[in-house]
Design a protein around this motif. Structure first.
Motif, PDB file in Angstrom:
ATOM      1  N   PRO A 146     -10.415   6.561   0.154  1.00  0.00           N
ATOM      2  CA  PRO A 146      -9.297   7.463  -0.175  1.00  0.00           C
ATOM      3  C   PRO A 146      -7.953   7.073   0.436  1.00  0.00           C
ATOM      4  O   PRO A 146      -6.963   7.779   0.238  1.00  0.00           O
ATOM      5  N   VAL A 147      -7.890   5.959   1.142  1.00  0.00           N
ATOM      6  CA  VAL A 147      -6.648   5.537   1.798  1.00  0.00           C
ATOM      7  C   VAL A 147      -5.731   4.869   0.775  1.00  0.00           C
ATOM      8  O   VAL A 147      -6.185   4.227  -0.176  1.00  0.00           O
ATOM      9  N   SER A 148      -4.429   4.999   0.964  1.00  0.00           N
ATOM     10  CA  SER A 148      -3.434   4.439   0.036  1.00  0.00           C
ATOM     11  C   SER A 148      -3.560   2.920  -0.064  1.00  0.00           C
ATOM     12  O   SER A 148      -3.939   2.236   0.903  1.00  0.00           O
ATOM     13  N   VAL A 149      -3.192   2.374  -1.230  1.00  0.00           N
ATOM     14  CA  VAL A 149      -3.252   0.929  -1.425  1.00  0.00           C
ATOM     15  C   VAL A 149      -2.273   0.201  -0.512  1.00  0.00           C
ATOM     16  O   VAL A 149      -2.436  -0.991  -0.243  1.00  0.00           O
ATOM     17  N   LYS A 202       0.734   1.554  -7.958  1.00  0.00           N
ATOM     18  CA  LYS A 202       0.844   3.015  -8.096  1.00  0.00           C
ATOM     19  C   LYS A 202       1.375   3.403  -9.467  1.00  0.00           C
ATOM     20  O   LYS A 202       0.998   4.443 -10.014  1.00  0.00           O
ATOM     21  N   ASN A 217      -3.788   4.368  -6.998  1.00  0.00           N
ATOM     22  CA  ASN A 217      -3.154   4.880  -5.780  1.00  0.00           C
ATOM     23  C   ASN A 217      -3.957   4.624  -4.520  1.00  0.00           C
ATOM     24  O   ASN A 217      -3.389   4.554  -3.429  1.00  0.00           O
ATOM     25  N   THR A 218      -5.260   4.518  -4.628  1.00  0.00           N
ATOM     26  CA  THR A 218      -6.114   4.370  -3.445  1.00  0.00           C
ATOM     27  C   THR A 218      -6.878   3.051  -3.499  1.00  0.00           C
ATOM     28  O   THR A 218      -6.960   2.390  -4.542  1.00  0.00           O
ATOM     29  N   ILE A 219      -7.471   2.716  -2.353  1.00  0.00           N
ATOM     30  CA  ILE A 219      -8.218   1.462  -2.260  1.00  0.00           C
ATOM     31  C   ILE A 219      -9.448   1.506  -3.143  1.00  0.00           C
ATOM     32  O   ILE A 219      -9.826   0.499  -3.773  1.00  0.00           O
ATOM     33  N   GLU A 220     -10.108   2.674  -3.267  1.00  0.00           N
ATOM     34  CA  GLU A 220     -11.303   2.752  -4.119  1.00  0.00           C
ATOM     35  C   GLU A 220     -10.942   2.566  -5.591  1.00  0.00           C
ATOM     36  O   GLU A 220     -11.765   2.101  -6.379  1.00  0.00           O
ATOM     37  N   ASP A 221      -9.690   2.870  -5.960  1.00  0.00           N
ATOM     38  CA  ASP A 221      -9.280   2.672  -7.353  1.00  0.00           C
ATOM     39  C   ASP A 221      -9.257   1.198  -7.722  1.00  0.00           C
ATOM     40  O   ASP A 221      -9.699   0.817  -8.826  1.00  0.00           O
TER      41      ASP A 221
END
Length: 489
Positions: A169-172, A186, A191-195
């Protein structure tokens, strides 16, 4: 054993370094000059609370916060201070190094149990830094990239083997990528690392550069990343103990020669040279005498240094005998290999040896040399610098001859207009002109405040008199008058 890494981020390092020794009340900022503008480089909490941001222009910041206190940044001092913090961090692990300009990275693999676990270690770090009036954000994870991401975006501890789940869940922006790349991700809804971790690597490679994939894999642990500990500066010191006390000058010089050979070999291996060498002798009564030899230039030649020590060693009081001597190069500079000339010396070394000998008697700071300066004004064409620091790094330009002796302009009595007078008086002497050459017009440097040159243009002439004097004279067209400015040999 699973690898564990700690990342410490000092988000206010420049400002807090200054406030540790000179605390202030109210908003405070460190400024950095960029081009012709001063910008805010680092802020304290109060300045951030009043709405100021890093990178803001100083003029705009003062408009928002009139009582803002500022000091200029010292990047070298910040780096030295961060190096001190890295040495402090070795209390937790020997593998402690620098991370950019405001952080530390520690490999604590196998060391956390010495502090009753990672949570206790983290709290100990925070407490010690807080007592030192330093604010820091700390992250602990399996990889260096993950620890950096936590320290900057979600301080805390990532459990072993759960790096991906913790970073999901942390920002890219936590991937240590450029701001341009983070903005582009973004805009695509990533938006997140998991994305982005869920996307195929080939898709990311086509749309973005390989740096994004490299940072992602380093953070998740599929690609290795080393932690380089901060290397200690080399120590240039040697010592020798004697089975029986010695006292003769020849014995001390013989021992000094052996120590110098070892010291110079160590300097040569690092392409360095000594600028100051300290000889310490310890007598049998436990008293110590120190002799410091300051050199006119970096040096690592055993024979030359030994000769320069002769006078100082002869003045040592051996007392009841010397049982130990120590030699240390206290000041060291880089000294790459140079071509050796005739006599086994590099060009200019004989002069440097002479300067060193004279400096041992009267002090090196009392020996100066002239350095050319880019200015057509005679008085500003040179400056004096310490003779022991550097060589003349510019050539003297002799487009027009200059007198050997130069002094403040002295007026002469004459009724001539623009050409040198045939007869004139100077220093109570009546002189006659035999020959002259010129003029050489010199204009003042208008951008410099100089009372002596406010009169304007000067037309210089070389005048040889029948009485044997060779004068350097000038005429001022705007306020007619003749002056003597120097004497040729």
């Amino acid at each position: 054993m699973k690898r564990r890494v700690v990342s410490i981020w000092f988000q206010r390092l420049p400002s807090e370094r200054l406030l540790r020794t000179h605390p202030v009340d109210g908003p405070f900022a460190v400024t950095l000059t960029e081009g012709n503008h001063d910008r805010l480089y680092c802020l304290n909490r109060e300045a951030e609370r009043q709405g100021l941001e890093r990178g803001m222009g100083l003029a705009d910041a003062r408009a928002y916060v009139p009582d803002l206190i500022t000091r200029p940044a010292d990047l070298d001092a910040d780096r030295r201070f961060l190096g001190m913090l890295a040495r402090w961090a070795t209390r937790y692990t020997p593998h402690a190094g620098l991370d950019d300009e405001d952080g530390l990275v520690l490999d604590i693999t196998g060391a956390a149990h010495l502090f009753d676990g990672e949570a206790t270690m983290l709290e100990d770090m925070k407490a010690r830094l807080l007592r030192s009036r330093l604010s820091a954000r700390i992250g602990i994870a399996d990889t260096r990239g993950a620890a950096w991401a936590l320290a900057h975006f979600a301080p805390g501890i990532a459990p072993e083997g759960k790096t991906g789940a913790t970073l999901g869940p942390v920002s890219v922006s936590a991937l240590r990528i450029s701001e341009k790349t983070a903005t582009a991700l973004k805009r695509l809804g990533l938006n997140t690392i998991e994305d982005i971790a869920a996307l195929p690597r080939a898709t990311l490679a086509r749309r973005f550069d390989m740096a994004l994939i490299e940072r992602l894999e380093q953070a998740l642990g599929t690609r290795g990343e080393a932690v380089s500990p901060l290397s200690e500066p080399p120590h240039y010191g040697v010592r020798m103990s004697f089975p029986e006390p010695i006292g003769l000058v020849d014995d001390v010089m013989a021992a000094l020669s052996r120590l110098l050979e070892t010291l110079c070999l160590r300097l040569k291996s690092r392409e360095a040279g000594a600028r100051a060498i300290t000889l310490s002798v310890e007598r049998v009564d436990q008293t110590r005498q120190n002799v410091t030899l300051r050199l006119a230039r970096p040096m690592r030649d055993t024979t030359r240094i030994l000769k320069l020590f002769e006078r100082s060693v002869g003045e040592i009081d051996a007392g009841f005998g010397i049982e130990r001597i120590r030699l240390e190069a206290s000041e060291v500079e880089g000294l790459p290999a140079e071509q050796i000339g005739e006599g086994g010396l590099v060009e200019g070394e004989a002069l440097d040896d002479l300067v060193t000998r004279l400096g041992a008697r009267i002090g090196l700071d009392n020996i100066v040399r002239f350095q050319p300066v880019a200015s057509h004004i005679p008085e500003r064409g040179f400056t004096d610098i310490p003779g022991s620091y550097g060589r003349v790094d510019a050539e003297w330009r002799m487009d027009h001859p200059r007198p050997l002796r130069m002094f403040a302009p002295e007026p002469v009595t004459s009724d001539a207009a623009r050409r040198p007078p045939s007869r004139f008086s100077w220093r109570r002497m009546r002189l006659e002109t035999a020959s002259s050459s010129g003029p050489e017009r010199i204009a003042p440097e208008w951008w410099r405040p100089d009372e002596a040159w406010r009169s304007g243009l000067r037309d210089y002439w070389r005048v040889e008199t029948r009485q044997g004097l060779r004068l350097w004279m000038f005429h001022t067209p705007q306020a007619p008058g003749w002056f003597v400015h120097g004497l040729f040999a």
